[in-house]
Design a protein around this motif. Sequence first.
Motif: not given
Length: 266
Positions: A182-194
């Motif tokens: 979830h930290n990665q989700h909010h770091a790069k929301p809706n960025c494919f492969r991130k």
Amino acid sequence: WLVIDRKVYDVSTFAKRHPGGSRVISHYAGQDATDAFVAFHNDKSLVKKYLKSLLIGELAPDQPSFESNKKKSLLEDFRELRCTVEKMGLLRPNYTFFFLIFLHLLVLDAASWLVVWYFGISLVPFLAGMAFFTTAQIQMGWFQHDLGHCSVFKKPKWNRLLQIIVINVLKGLPASWWNHLHNQHHAKPNCFRKDPDLNMHPLLFSLGKTLSVEVSEGMAGKVKISDRKLQSLQRAHYNVFSFFSLEKRRRSSCLTIISISISSVS
């Protein structure tokens, strides 16, 4: 390296010791991470003490301090809006509200087991117990989400402790695993492969026509495929997976739960 408030930091070694995980930092490698830094760290004065030893320079006066794919005016408006929201106190937690949330999900969870224990496993008690249990599990998911964001208590350790109780004990999922994704989700929301929320199982889930094309092109990059075959493959991805499209169905909660279950096991 990455940029925070126009200062450049070498985080190559520190990334492995980063409490939020190395991937969150690696997603901002060579980019401006100011907004993510502000959003993720409540006690910024404490964190900046660790940044001093990592400082290697500053941006030149003519160098823009924002991501190249974002509009400067939009970022400035967002930062101003965030400051206004904080000054208005809208981010301060309501302890009574969260206490009632925690209490009612415990009551629902207990009720689900008591109904089955007292009335047996005939159809009506079973359906009633299942309704109580499902509602409790959904509420636990959102409550541990707020705890994972450290939005309930001022001190992070109390948020982490209660989150472990809710998601580890009551839901049976590891808090560390959920926080990492979830930290990665909010770091790069809706960025494919991130954004891990977009990394659905390629044979079961898709995000619509755009992702289908990207997945097809990715497969074509690994294997030599003609343009005609690539177009056919793209159409197949879209036609076959459009039924499971999370984009069209507003990310159906059922499909999301199934995907999370697959991810947690794998």
